[in-house]
Design an enzyme around this catalytic site. Sequence first.
Site, PDB file in Angstrom:
ATOM      1  N   ASN A 156       0.849  -1.190   0.000  1.00 50.84           N
ATOM      2  CA  ASN A 156       0.000   0.000   0.000  1.00 50.84           C
ATOM      3  C   ASN A 156       0.881   1.236   0.000  1.00 50.84           C
ATOM      4  O   ASN A 156       1.700   1.411   0.899  1.00 50.84           O
ATOM      5  CB  ASN A 156      -0.912   0.020   1.232  1.00 50.84           C
ATOM      6  CG  ASN A 156      -2.027   1.044   1.096  1.00 50.84           C
ATOM      7  OD1 ASN A 156      -2.842   0.950   0.182  1.00 50.84           O
ATOM      8  ND2 ASN A 156      -2.041   2.034   1.972  1.00 50.84           N
ATOM      9  N   GLU A 157       0.717   2.031  -1.030  1.00 51.08           N
ATOM     10  CA  GLU A 157       1.386   3.339  -1.078  1.00 51.08           C
ATOM     11  C   GLU A 157       2.852   3.284  -0.653  1.00 51.08           C
ATOM     12  O   GLU A 157       3.247   3.897   0.351  1.00 51.08           O
ATOM     13  CB  GLU A 157       0.607   4.360  -0.244  1.00 51.08           C
ATOM     14  CG  GLU A 157      -0.735   4.699  -0.855  1.00 51.08           C
ATOM     15  CD  GLU A 157      -1.551   5.705  -0.044  1.00 51.08           C
ATOM     16  OE1 GLU A 157      -1.252   5.915   1.142  1.00 51.08           O
ATOM     17  OE2 GLU A 157      -2.494   6.283  -0.619  1.00 51.08           O
ATOM     18  N   GLU A 316      -8.297   5.174  -4.939  1.00 48.99           N
ATOM     19  CA  GLU A 316      -8.825   5.754  -3.699  1.00 48.99           C
ATOM     20  C   GLU A 316      -9.059   7.246  -3.885  1.00 48.99           C
ATOM     21  O   GLU A 316      -8.197   7.944  -4.423  1.00 48.99           O
ATOM     22  CB  GLU A 316      -7.804   5.638  -2.546  1.00 48.99           C
ATOM     23  CG  GLU A 316      -7.539   4.267  -2.008  1.00 48.99           C
ATOM     24  CD  GLU A 316      -6.521   4.327  -0.865  1.00 48.99           C
ATOM     25  OE1 GLU A 316      -6.430   5.365  -0.182  1.00 48.99           O
ATOM     26  OE2 GLU A 316      -5.808   3.332  -0.681  1.00 48.99           O
TER      27      GLU A 316
HETATM   28  C1  GLA Z   1      -4.309   6.361   1.988  1.00 50.80           C
HETATM   29  C2  GLA Z   1      -4.307   4.891   2.334  1.00 50.80           C
HETATM   30  C3  GLA Z   1      -5.597   4.392   2.910  1.00 50.80           C
HETATM   31  C4  GLA Z   1      -6.197   5.423   3.820  1.00 50.80           C
HETATM   32  C5  GLA Z   1      -6.415   6.675   3.025  1.00 50.80           C
HETATM   33  C6  GLA Z   1      -7.224   7.736   3.713  1.00 50.80           C
HETATM   34  O1  GLA Z   1      -4.495   6.630   0.672  1.00 50.80           O
HETATM   35  O2  GLA Z   1      -3.941   4.067   1.262  1.00 50.80           O
HETATM   36  O3  GLA Z   1      -5.336   3.196   3.598  1.00 50.80           O
HETATM   37  O4  GLA Z   1      -5.332   5.637   4.881  1.00 50.80           O
HETATM   38  O5  GLA Z   1      -5.154   7.194   2.699  1.00 50.80           O
HETATM   39  O6  GLA Z   1      -6.570   8.400   4.713  1.00 50.80           O
END
Ligand code: GLA
Length: 681
Positions: A156-157, A316
Amino acid sequence: MSHPEPAPAPAGLRRLAFGGDYNPEQWPEEVWHEDARLMREAGVTMVSVGIFSWALLEPDPGRYDFGWLDRLLDLLHVNGVRADLGTPTVVPPAWFYRAHPEALPVGKDGVRYAFGARGAICHSSTAYREAAAGITEQLARRYANHPALAMWHVHNEYGVPVSACYCDSCAAHFRRWLTARHGSADAVNEAWGTAFWGQRYRSLDEIEPPRTAPTVGNPAQQLDYARFADATMRENFTAERDILHRLSPGIPVTTNFMTALSQCESVDYWAWGREVDLVTNDHYLITDGRRTHVNLAMAADLTRSVAGGAPWLLLEHSTSGVNWQPRNPAKRPGEMARNSLAHIARGSEGAMFFQWRQSRRGAEKFHSAMVPHAGTDSRVWREVSALGADLGLLEGVRGTRTVADVAMLWDWQSWWAQSLDWRPSEDHDARERADTFYASLYDHHLTVDFAHPDADLSAYPLVVVPALYLATEETGRNLRRYVERGGTLVVSYFSGIVDADDAVHPGPYPGALRDVLGLTVEEFSPLLAGGTVRLTTPEGAPQGPGLTGDVWSDVIVPRGAETCWSYADGVPAGRPAITRNRLGEGTAWYISTRLSGPDLDAVLDRALADARIAPRTSLARDVEAVRRTGESGSYLFLINHTGTAAEVPLETPGTELLTGERAGKECTVPAGAVRVVRLDG
Ligand code: GLA
Ligand code: ZN
């Protein structure tokens, strides 16, 4: 320009994606059934699951519990919802860190981070790499053939919340990376200029990460460390991706980017874009009073560009407020749909959210969701369901490509280099220049592709270079070739100054760009805080408005370029401030001070005239017109960010897809609304 090849729809998406991060592990199973029913009601097509589920999937080392995920994927499948299945490698379980505390990352100051949040990872840790490969392999073996599986969501990110680790394993890994990049200690000494301040290394073993030091650390060392940290995360991404490709062939693999967020500046997305099967992006409005929809457009254009112009996916964004900014306003009625459709206009194959059901516990319980705390008798839910229905009307746009008018150069490595300490002025901010130039192009109603400085630019009539401090000789040649063959180039100050090792190009500034700009810069003369300089058009030159710059000025010696505006005051009073160099078939502009708003617009107007781009006067400010085109037709997205209805003239008539109405000579877009016209023919 239009992109030549027809775009294959990403293999995993069979419809426009609509849904969000779904974290059912936070809820009892009876809620899942309610969720499935509501997903059907809202027209959800895909959800992202399992992103943070490692501790549930592997409750003890080597003991797996897939039962709940089996039941969940089956439930999604029978409800016609597909899964973007996460590898949960962004949060290893607590037991893992008990066994391998060295996998927790260390900050620049030498302090090791603790478990208890997320993303606490040293990407050089062998134990982490093995464990991540292990859980990824288990998931791939179990779910490769599950009928709900649409795509894989790795990690994730990458890059947040920890962009680099400074531990001893990273030090050893950095030395190996340096050997591959430079070969020897002597080569590193040369590249980093270690003769300065007596930093010479006898062997690579003496080199450490650029940890907190008494004063400014070696800039080239810091730049190489940023490259190393990015490459190390990418190694871990590709390791997981390769496992998934091997065990789950045919299913696209992605990881969610944050292309335009300055928090994520540590990731070189040009390199990452080449490694994923489908580019996906997360975008949150920065609600600091600026025009958020302009930043949204920029993020979407940058993401499409990282995808090479191909369709990408917004994985997202938020239905309403977030909870991690200082102040988190709710979105206004209609804003969520407008945001979603603005991303789709610029190439997204759908609109996904964080998250499906708003959490009751944990750090993000005040972050909005598709199913808010208020439940389904709420504006957010009604708007979510309406958006789901609207997306069903836009299936035709899938696989089409956004048509761009002009290009802007963007390079993360140059950004890293110019963000280091002890530059001529701390008021110069590369990201600010990119935002401001982008806003001006946006206000000219031009759709922007971003390009790497060495990319082929020949398809664009205009290329804008907001701040390209690090520019190699190759980039200089590329830009020269572009102009000679008829392009129009606009370059801002403090560009073309250093090479890839942050060493100043030999000879006067701007080394790599002297030829193309037809000038040299004898000295920089940044202004004091709050200072301004006045610019006027000289006698004999085409007359233009007086302009005001701030932050920066240059002492310019023209060497072929004509002066279009000169400094009326300041250190360089009487000398050129804005120049235009005719070279071959094209023109190169140079703006040596910081211009914003109407002042920058006035200069860009002149450059646009050189590029023969006609002004788009029929569109009101903050009304976007963006086109996607492909085999299924041509779609004009009209997005009205204003509080009054807009009448937009159409060159070609068509059918408006959201209302089903015919649109002839013009299309009316109500205040705050979006219209999508499928053009005839
Ligand atoms: C990020 C993360 C999510 C969530 C969002 C919203 O994009 O990937 O898991 O934390 O921010 O804050
Ligand atoms: Zn480390």
